[in-house]
Scaffold this active site. Structure first.
Site, mmCIF file in Angstrom:
data_model
loop_
_atom_site.group_PDB
_atom_site.id
_atom_site.type_symbol
_atom_site.label_atom_id
_atom_site.label_comp_id
_atom_site.label_asym_id
_atom_site.label_seq_id
_atom_site.Cartn_x
_atom_site.Cartn_y
_atom_site.Cartn_z
ATOM 1 N N HIS A 85 0.853 -1.219 0.025
ATOM 2 C CA HIS A 85 -0.260 0.053 0.045
ATOM 3 C C HIS A 85 0.889 0.990 -0.057
ATOM 4 O O HIS A 85 1.636 1.543 -0.856
ATOM 5 C CB HIS A 85 -0.991 0.205 1.204
ATOM 6 C CG HIS A 85 -2.065 0.792 1.359
ATOM 7 N ND1 HIS A 85 -2.431 1.885 0.181
ATOM 8 C CD2 HIS A 85 -3.169 1.262 2.260
ATOM 9 C CE1 HIS A 85 -3.453 2.732 0.618
ATOM 10 N NE2 HIS A 85 -3.855 2.096 1.662
ATOM 11 N N HIS B 214 -2.297 -1.937 -9.664
ATOM 12 C CA HIS B 214 -3.345 -1.325 -8.987
ATOM 13 C C HIS B 214 -4.438 -2.022 -8.824
ATOM 14 O O HIS B 214 -4.934 -2.726 -9.846
ATOM 15 C CB HIS B 214 -3.572 0.045 -9.233
ATOM 16 C CG HIS B 214 -4.238 0.851 -8.484
ATOM 17 N ND1 HIS B 214 -5.662 0.936 -8.032
ATOM 18 C CD2 HIS B 214 -3.599 1.868 -7.515
ATOM 19 C CE1 HIS B 214 -5.769 1.637 -7.165
ATOM 20 N NE2 HIS B 214 -4.542 2.289 -6.615
ATOM 21 N N ASP C 114 2.807 5.430 -6.705
ATOM 22 C CA ASP C 114 4.219 5.188 -5.786
ATOM 23 C C ASP C 114 5.433 5.131 -6.595
ATOM 24 O O ASP C 114 6.612 5.521 -6.165
ATOM 25 C CB ASP C 114 4.096 4.134 -4.771
ATOM 26 C CG ASP C 114 3.042 4.135 -3.736
ATOM 27 O OD1 ASP C 114 2.001 3.494 -3.866
ATOM 28 O OD2 ASP C 114 3.443 5.195 -2.867
HETATM 29 C C1 SDX Z 1 -1.393 2.394 -3.374
HETATM 30 O O1 SDX Z 1 -6.174 1.019 -3.208
HETATM 31 C C2 SDX Z 1 -5.628 2.636 -3.504
HETATM 32 O O2 SDX Z 1 -6.328 3.018 -4.035
HETATM 33 C C3 SDX Z 1 -4.140 2.514 -3.066
HETATM 34 C C4 SDX Z 1 -3.350 3.689 -3.498
HETATM 35 C C5 SDX Z 1 -4.160 4.684 -2.640
HETATM 36 O O3 SDX Z 1 -3.817 5.991 -3.228
HETATM 37 O O4 SDX Z 1 -4.618 4.602 -1.567
HETATM 38 O O5 SDX Z 1 -3.505 4.050 -5.008
HETATM 39 C C6 SDX Z 1 -1.755 3.728 -3.038
HETATM 40 O O6 SDX Z 1 -1.290 1.374 -2.357
HETATM 41 C C7 SDX Z 1 -0.775 2.025 -4.803
HETATM 42 C C8 SDX Z 1 -0.306 0.651 -4.806
HETATM 43 C C9 SDX Z 1 1.372 0.825 -4.317
HETATM 44 N N1 SDX Z 1 1.719 -0.942 -4.406
HETATM 45 C C10 SDX Z 1 2.467 -1.458 -4.909
HETATM 46 O O7 SDX Z 1 3.229 -0.665 -6.104
HETATM 47 C C11 SDX Z 1 3.247 -2.580 -4.614
HETATM 48 C C12 SDX Z 1 3.073 -3.515 -6.099
HETATM 49 N N2 SDX Z 1 1.745 -3.819 -6.620
HETATM 50 C C13 SDX Z 1 1.100 -4.895 -6.221
HETATM 51 O O8 SDX Z 1 1.429 -5.581 -5.020
HETATM 52 C C14 SDX Z 1 -0.215 -4.920 -6.623
HETATM 53 O O9 SDX Z 1 -0.256 -4.432 -7.931
HETATM 54 C C15 SDX Z 1 -1.448 -4.358 -6.080
HETATM 55 C C16 SDX Z 1 -1.344 -4.514 -4.445
HETATM 56 C C17 SDX Z 1 -1.319 -2.862 -6.029
HETATM 57 C C18 SDX Z 1 -2.685 -4.694 -6.563
HETATM 58 O O10 SDX Z 1 -2.826 -6.041 -6.213
HETATM 59 P P1 SDX Z 1 -4.125 -6.779 -6.703
HETATM 60 O O11 SDX Z 1 -5.142 -5.803 -7.151
HETATM 61 O O12 SDX Z 1 -4.333 -7.775 -5.564
HETATM 62 O O13 SDX Z 1 -3.561 -7.705 -8.130
HETATM 63 P P2 SDX Z 1 -3.080 -8.985 -8.116
HETATM 64 O O14 SDX Z 1 -2.168 -9.050 -6.783
HETATM 65 O O15 SDX Z 1 -4.167 -9.985 -7.909
HETATM 66 O O16 SDX Z 1 -2.374 -8.995 -9.317
HETATM 67 C C19 SDX Z 1 -2.769 -9.634 -10.535
HETATM 68 C C20 SDX Z 1 -1.667 -10.381 -11.371
HETATM 69 C C21 SDX Z 1 -1.022 -11.311 -10.360
HETATM 70 O O17 SDX Z 1 -0.416 -12.127 -11.547
HETATM 71 P P3 SDX Z 1 -1.012 -13.519 -11.777
HETATM 72 O O18 SDX Z 1 -0.974 -14.269 -10.177
HETATM 73 O O19 SDX Z 1 -2.182 -13.487 -12.118
HETATM 74 O O20 SDX Z 1 -0.073 -14.609 -12.625
HETATM 75 O O21 SDX Z 1 -0.769 -9.438 -11.489
HETATM 76 C C22 SDX Z 1 0.483 -9.541 -10.855
HETATM 77 C C23 SDX Z 1 0.088 -10.465 -9.899
HETATM 78 O O22 SDX Z 1 1.166 -11.345 -9.373
HETATM 79 N N3 SDX Z 1 1.066 -8.300 -10.337
HETATM 80 C C24 SDX Z 1 2.156 -7.933 -10.212
HETATM 81 C C25 SDX Z 1 2.328 -6.744 -9.823
HETATM 82 N N4 SDX Z 1 1.038 -6.553 -9.414
HETATM 83 C C26 SDX Z 1 0.365 -7.349 -9.586
HETATM 84 N N5 SDX Z 1 3.330 -8.653 -11.016
HETATM 85 C C27 SDX Z 1 4.646 -7.769 -10.718
HETATM 86 N N6 SDX Z 1 4.634 -6.757 -10.274
HETATM 87 C C28 SDX Z 1 3.636 -6.116 -9.707
HETATM 88 N N7 SDX Z 1 3.790 -4.825 -9.355
#
Ligand code: SDX
Length: 437
Positions: free
Chosen positions: A268, A307, A363
């Site tokens: 997050h 996201h 971020d």
């Molecule tokens: C913020 O919610 C908000 O609005 C949050 C925020 C706010 O203003 O409050 O916008 C701020 O928290 C931004 C997000 C910051 N986090 C990161 O940058 C960390 C990296 N990102 C992830 O961990 C992920 O993208 C999330 C947590 C942000 C979202 O995750 P989801 O919606 O649960 O998506 P998912 O994990 O189900 O991903 C779907 C697929 C998966 O692959 P498969 O299992 O289908 O093969 O995409 C992949 C994930 O492994 N994936 C990524 C990835 N994010 C998702 N693969 C590589 N790198 C990534 N960053």
């Protein structure tokens, strides 16, 4: 049959049910009518992490993830970032309208006169170890304010609520700056009421022995834009926490501390700190392809990418990238930016990320920008918590006054034991630890 309805056939019983569709949703409680018999509890929905569940009705922030749209109270984020200060946007979020000149003047005066902390709070902070993480110091100190303002527990009194809201918005930068000064072993700097919200924050962070701190206007404006972009974001993890804790009628200091705790997580708000670590791990532009290959093999995530809602470019990331260029004009570009630009260029072309709709989020560039401004990585999530405070409090207040809301208490799917016979001590064998994945 009315159009806005859903007809469900329960094939277990042949029964047919018609449920109303309202605002693109059905009420989960309506599913409880679907039973196999009198003693059946009725159907529930199962939605781990609430990926497809609306928890509330809100008029604060609107996001369209597919179109990359973000609006506060109907105003596009791009327009607000260009024309407004953070306190102006904080007023808009809280009161629902952009302030007039006199309303803004009064609002700024009131927030400015809530930036001081009780001297006992200063002593409280002196108890932290010198290696304490500033985010943990912020969370603890915000919670401690609950002891300074016991009247805050009167959450149904609108005047009391507004007073705590002003206190929290005013004091967050002071607590953040004191956490930083504690971390680096510098004396605390008191607020300077002649300065703007962000200039005063810079003053409390970076003033040394000069008689009066003078903020670099480019850095101050860039920080203000970052604060506007981070002010609210619909029902994200930390806001969901704020609403859940607030639904038990905990006071706003304890609820805000809980929300900030959620924000500290690396998935997050903690992602901006992790982005910098990732860029340092990559080390140079030439190493980017190998790093991308590692991510595609499932060995880690590209921090600052992806996201839950945006399946298009996060509109805030574009604005941050523009603001970063203004900052780098002053501070000079650094190698991390070159690595980030190369990472983004390659990822946006690569099927692995395109298929998963992974784009830079808020971020991705904020960390590089904060670092160029002179902030240590440990401060990055603190810089997220300061502006998001008004978002948390606005969402909290909307929940408090919403007649449909009550204490948050989800259900579960039971996968444990049925009733078991008690085992006396002498008959117990070695416990096979329950498998923790
Ligand atoms: C913020 O919610 C908000 O609005 C949050 C925020 C706010 O203003 O409050 O916008 C701020 O928290 C931004 C997000 C910051 N986090 C990161 O940058 C960390 C990296 N990102 C992830 O961990 C992920 O993208 C999330 C947590 C942000 C979202 O995750 P989801 O919606 O649960 O998506 P998912 O994990 O189900 O991903 C779907 C697929 C998966 O692959 P498969 O299992 O289908 O093969 O995409 C992949 C994930 O492994 N994936 C990524 C990835 N994010 C998702 N693969 C590589 N790198 C990534 N960053």
């Amino acid at each position: 049959m009315p159009l806005d309805t859903l007809t469900i056939t329960d094939n277990r019983t042949g029964q047919i049910y018609t449920l109303p569709i309202e605002n693109g949703t059905i009420r989960a409680i309506d599913l409880r009518k679907i039973k196999t018999g009198h003693d059946d509890f009725g159907l529930m929905t199962y939605d781990p992490a609430f990926t497809n569940t609306a928890s509330c009705r809100s008029a604060i922030t609107y996001i369209d993830g597919d179109k990359g749209i973000l609006r506060y109270r109907g105003y596009p984020i791009e327009v607000l970032a260009e024309h407004c200060t953070y306190l102006e946007v904080a007023y808009l979020l809280l009161f629902g309208e952009l302030p007039t000149q006199s309303e803004l003047k009064t609002w700024v005066f009131e927030i400015t006169h809530h930036t001081m902390l009780h001297e006992t709070t200063k002593k409280f902070m002196e108890g932290f170890r010198d290696f304490a993480h500033p985010m943990a110091m912020l969370v603890s100190t915000v919670a401690a304010l609950s002891t300074v303002y016991p009247d805050a527990k009167n959450v149904h009194d609108p005047d009391t609520r507004l007073l705590q809201i002003k206190r929290l918005i005013g004091k967050m930068p002071s607590i953040a700056a004191m956490s930083y000064r504690h971390m680096v072993g510098f004396p605390y700097v008191y607020p300077d009421n002649d300065l703007t919200y962000t200039e005063n924050f810079m003053n409390m962070l970076w003033k040394m022995v000069e008689p009066k701190y003078v903020a670099n206007p480019v850095i101050a404006r860039a920080l203000d834009i970052l604060f506007v972009l981070h002010a609210d974001h619909e029902q994200n993890c930390s806001t969901n926490t704020m609403r859940a804790v607030g639904s038990a009628q905990a006071d706003p200091y304890l609820a805000t501390a809980s929300a900030a705790s959620a924000l500290s997580g690396p998935l997050h708000g903690g992602a901006n700190e992790e982005v910098l670590r990732m860029l340092d791990e990559i080390g140079s532009k030439n190493n980017v392809p190998a790093y991308i290959k590692k991510i595609k093999e499932g060995k880690g995530k590209l921090m600052g990418f992806g996201h839950r809602v945006y399946k298009n470019y996060d509109p805030r990331a574009k604005i941050i990238k523009w603001a970063a260029d203004q900052v780098f004009e002053v501070t000079g570009r650094n190698a991390r930016l070159e690595i980030a630009l190369e990472l983004e260029r390659i990822a946006l072309e690569d099927d692995y990320f395109v298929q998963r709709k992974l784009y830079p989020n808020v971020d991705f560039y904020s960390g590089i920008m904060y670092q160029a401004m002179g902030f240590k990585p440990e401060m990055f999530t603190v810089l997220f918590a300061i502006p998001r405070t008004v978002g948390w409090l606005t969402q909290w207040q909307e929940m408090i006054v919403d007649p449909e809301q009550k204490i948050a208490r989800p259900r579960q799917i039971w996968i444990g034991h049925d009733t078991r016979e008690f085992v006396p001590m002498e008959k117990r064998g070695k416990t096979e630890a329950v498998l923790q994945k």
